[in-house]
Design an enzyme around this catalytic site. Structure first.
Site, short mmCIF file in Angstrom:
data_model
loop_
_atom_site.label_atom_id
_atom_site.label_comp_id
_atom_site.label_asym_id
_atom_site.label_seq_id
_atom_site.Cartn_x
_atom_site.Cartn_y
_atom_site.Cartn_z
N GLU A 50 52.48 19.83 16.17
CA GLU A 50 52.33 20.07 14.73
C GLU A 50 53.58 20.72 14.15
OE1 GLU A 50 50.25 18.93 12.73
OE2 GLU A 50 48.75 18.14 14.12
N TYR B 202 47.76 25.06 7.30
CA TYR B 202 47.65 23.70 7.84
C TYR B 202 47.69 23.70 9.38
CZ TYR B 202 48.82 19.22 9.64
OH TYR B 202 48.79 18.09 10.41
N ASP C 293 47.47 18.53 4.53
CA ASP C 293 48.90 18.27 4.33
C ASP C 293 49.04 17.25 3.19
OD1 ASP C 293 48.12 15.88 5.40
OD2 ASP C 293 49.56 15.89 7.06
#
Ligand code: SF4
Length: 352
Positions: free
Chosen positions: A39, A122, A140
């Site tokens: 991520e 996020y 996102d």
């Protein structure tokens, strides 16, 4: 969306993701640390670019412990070319906290995971849902685009506060049994089908539940105001002191930026001219060049404008009629004039 629709929307999305998802290296693991690495790498970077970096990185640092204390130089080398190097420094700092505070186990709740360095809302939601299966939002740009169309949300996604609207929407819609596939499904749909321009609605698994599709104009969403480019201007600012110890000031025009405020003499810097000479002509004053003293250099940001200022104190040996909107003021008078922050800064320095 009513309950029945919500249920069908979830099912369609999850099923499509499970059948159609791209085979990506980070999708072969449920290890929270490895999901975290992916991520962080995927922030502002394309999937194709990330794949070889991710594989190399995980091969070298397969666990939180192996990354926690690796030398920074080595780490930066592994990241070289990915850019945004603060990402990897923050990642290592966060991972070190996991090792030291949580015995190497990435926290499985939003409160604790959000305290880790570099883990924003996020990333927290992505790790919690993908690795731990928790029904947590992970919003996102892709997710905002898809949901703005499905739910016809016209809030401006350029505004930070709008994210909350979408976080709330995901919290209401998310599939509690398949949180990982639901969140990844939204992201994947945004990446492959519900693209910014020309969304492929005819191939879309959630078309039946999509408001924008039925209303006929998906490409008009999401609403995103354009970010204006910051304009940079360089100024020389002269604090001109006359022989009675007063200072020359100029009132700004009565419209536009900082309308009607008072400032010292500001000259936009040009490569081909001496600003001090220009000041003398424009403001009817003869200056003692040798007295020029540097006061302060700094930048000041307005919403879409940045002033880069060099400021100088200089003595006038002769003053003539003042041009319009200018006057000499004593220190006491200046204290009562409305002045923009950059001028106050310079004035503060002179009086320090
Ligand atoms: S139907 Fe079209 S606009 Fe709606 S979610 Fe699918 S791709 Fe996006």
């Amino acid at each position: 969306m009513n309950y029945q629709y919500t249920k069908q929307f979830r099912q369609a999305l999850v099923q499509w993701f499970l059948e159609e998802q791209r085979d990506l290296p980070w999708r072969r693991t449920k290890e929270p640390y490895q999901i975290w690495v992916s991520e962080v790498m995927l922030q502002q970077t394309r999937v194709d670019t990330v794949i070889p970096y991710y594989n190399r990185f995980i091969e070298k640092y397969p666990t939180a412990e192996s990354l926690a204390y690796s030398p920074e130089e080595e780490l930066l080398k592994m990241w070289e070319g990915l850019g945004y190097y603060s990402r990897v420094r923050n990642l290592q700092a966060g991972v070190r906290e996991v090792v030291e505070v949580y015995g190497g186990k990435v926290p499985d709740n939003r409160v604790d995971i959000s305290k880790l360095k570099g883990v924003g809302p996020y990333t927290a939601g992505a790790i919690l849902s993908i690795a731990y299966g928790k029904p947590e939002h992970a919003v996102d740009g892709n997710v905002m685009r898809v949901l703005s169309r499905v739910l016809n949300i016209d809030a401006d996604i350029a505004l930070p506060k709008t994210k909350k609207v979408f976080e709330q929407a995901v919290t209401e819609l998310i599939d509690h049994e398949n949180a990982s596939a639901f969140n990844q499904g939204l992201m994947e749909l945004g990446a492959l089908i519900c693209t910014p321009t020309s969304p492929k609605c005819l191939l879309c698994p959630v078309r039946d539940y999509c408001t924008a599709f039925h209303e006929g104009d998906p490409s008009s969403l999401p609403v995103k105001t354009k970010k204006l480019k910051t304009k940079n201007i360089e100024y020389d600012v002269y604090i001109i002191r006359d022989q009675q110890g007063r200072f020359l000031m100029e009132k700004r025009p009565d419209a536009g930026l900082l309308a009607n405020m008072w400032q010292f003499i500001m000259i936009e810097r040009q490569a081909d001219e001496n600003s001090l000479t220009k000041v003398q002509k424009q403001y009817n004053v003869t200056l003692e060049h040798n007295s020029k003293e540097t006061i302060l250099s700094f930048s000041h940001v307005f919403s879409h404008l940045k002033w880069h200022i060099d400021s100088y104190l200089v003595d006038a040996v002769e003053t003539n009629a003042n041009p319009e909107n200018t006057a000499y003021f004593t220190k006491e008078q200046i204290a009562n004039l409305p002045m923009p922050v950059p001028m106050l800064k310079i004035w503060g320095k002179i009086n320090a």
